[in-house]
Design an enzyme around this catalytic site. Structure first.
Site, PDB file in Angstrom:
ATOM      1  N   GLU A 104     -13.972 -12.128   9.761  1.00 42.32           N
ATOM      2  CA  GLU A 104     -14.390 -10.747   9.998  1.00 42.32           C
ATOM      3  C   GLU A 104     -15.779 -10.646  10.608  1.00 42.32           C
ATOM      4  OE1 GLU A 104     -13.884  -7.972   6.775  1.00 42.32           O
ATOM      5  OE2 GLU A 104     -11.963  -8.852   6.198  1.00 42.32           O
ATOM      6  N   GLU A 164      -5.845  -2.557  -6.837  1.00 41.27           N
ATOM      7  CA  GLU A 164      -6.284  -3.937  -6.630  1.00 41.27           C
ATOM      8  C   GLU A 164      -6.909  -4.566  -7.873  1.00 41.27           C
ATOM      9  OE1 GLU A 164      -7.043  -4.218  -1.905  1.00 41.27           O
ATOM     10  OE2 GLU A 164      -8.846  -3.931  -3.117  1.00 41.27           O
ATOM     11  N   HIS A 181      -7.351  -9.421   1.356  1.00 44.06           N
ATOM     12  CA  HIS A 181      -6.295  -9.890   0.471  1.00 44.06           C
ATOM     13  C   HIS A 181      -6.087 -11.385   0.709  1.00 44.06           C
ATOM     14  CE1 HIS A 181      -5.365  -5.633   1.410  1.00 44.06           C
ATOM     15  NE2 HIS A 181      -5.252  -5.589   0.100  1.00 44.06           N
ATOM     16  N   HIS A 236       0.816  -1.211   0.000  1.00 45.73           N
ATOM     17  CA  HIS A 236       0.000   0.000   0.000  1.00 45.73           C
ATOM     18  C   HIS A 236       0.858   1.273   0.000  1.00 45.73           C
ATOM     19  CE1 HIS A 236      -3.028  -2.956   1.652  1.00 45.73           C
ATOM     20  NE2 HIS A 236      -3.468  -2.600   0.464  1.00 45.73           N
ATOM     21  N   CYS A 293     -13.833  -7.248   2.599  1.00 46.02           N
ATOM     22  CA  CYS A 293     -12.825  -6.815   1.637  1.00 46.02           C
ATOM     23  C   CYS A 293     -11.480  -7.253   2.194  1.00 46.02           C
ATOM     24  CB  CYS A 293     -12.810  -5.304   1.489  1.00 46.02           C
ATOM     25  SG  CYS A 293     -14.393  -4.509   1.627  1.00 46.02           S
ATOM     26  N   HIS A 343      -2.039  -5.407  -6.691  1.00 47.73           N
ATOM     27  CA  HIS A 343      -2.059  -6.651  -5.916  1.00 47.73           C
ATOM     28  C   HIS A 343      -3.428  -7.315  -5.985  1.00 47.73           C
ATOM     29  CE1 HIS A 343      -3.257  -3.369  -3.217  1.00 47.73           C
ATOM     30  NE2 HIS A 343      -3.983  -4.271  -2.564  1.00 47.73           N
ATOM     31  N   GLU A 364      -4.462   1.905  -2.816  1.00 47.50           N
ATOM     32  CA  GLU A 364      -4.955   0.584  -3.200  1.00 47.50           C
ATOM     33  C   GLU A 364      -4.916   0.515  -4.717  1.00 47.50           C
ATOM     34  OE1 GLU A 364      -5.487  -1.964  -1.495  1.00 47.50           O
ATOM     35  OE2 GLU A 364      -6.606  -1.574   0.344  1.00 47.50           O
TER      36      GLU A 364
END
Length: 172
Positions: A82, A110, A64, A22, A62, A28, A108
């Site tokens: 989460e 993404e 990774h 970031h 949200c 990514h 970000e």
């Protein structure tokens, strides 16, 4: 040890520490999940301790993926971690790319695998306070309108998804 996520460096996919990704604005891999209950969608307000976009509202999950983790495995894992939600079948809705400033010198960039899941009235949600400050169910049309009216309340990616990709994500 900080989490290593799949990022592209000089055109090659390799594991890079998440915060470094970031800071450098590296492209990514990411995963996003929208949990639906009829016309309503579950949104979460990010924990105030998150290192970027704390306290802003986002879609249900949200995240990774781990370096060697498939998006199809990451989505249910993080939904459980989460929000404590388990057992919802996931439907892959495609891939989205976006780039956004998330404040504090962080970016970000993404390539996101998007999933939807249908919850029932008795779906149990137990937010992890390290990740989530609060949750709410909101009518999708009302959410779209509010992200336009009060964008400062929402994460950049949620605004982008609803503005640019809503038909792909929620098409029947």
């Amino acid at each position: 040890m900080e989490m290593m996520i799949p990022a592209w460096v000089d055109g090659t996919l390799c594991p890079v520490e998440k915060l470094e990704v970031h800071r450098r604005g590296l492209r990514h891999k990411a995963v996003s999940v929208f949990v639906m209950r009829g016309s309503q969608t579950l949104i979460q307000r990010r924990a105030l301790t998150k290192y970027h976009t704390p306290g802003l509202w986002a879609n249900a999950c949200c995240t990774h993926p781990y370096w060697d983790e498939a998006a199809e495995d990451c989505a249910p894992r993080r939904l459980q971690q989460e929000l404590g939600i388990e057992g919802l079948p996931m439907r892959h809705r495609g891939q989205v790319h976006y780039r956004a400033d998330v404040g504090g010198g962080l970016t970000e960039d993404e390539v996101v695998e998007i999933f939807t899941a249908e919850a029932s009235e008795d779906t149990v949600c137990v937010p992890n306070p390290a990740e989530v400050a609060e949750v709410a169910w909101i009518d999708l049309d009302a959410l779209v309108a509010d992200t336009t009216r009060r964008p400062e309340r929402y994460t950049p990616w949620l605004r982008i998804y609803l503005r640019d990709h809503i038909n792909d994500i929620f098409a029947v």
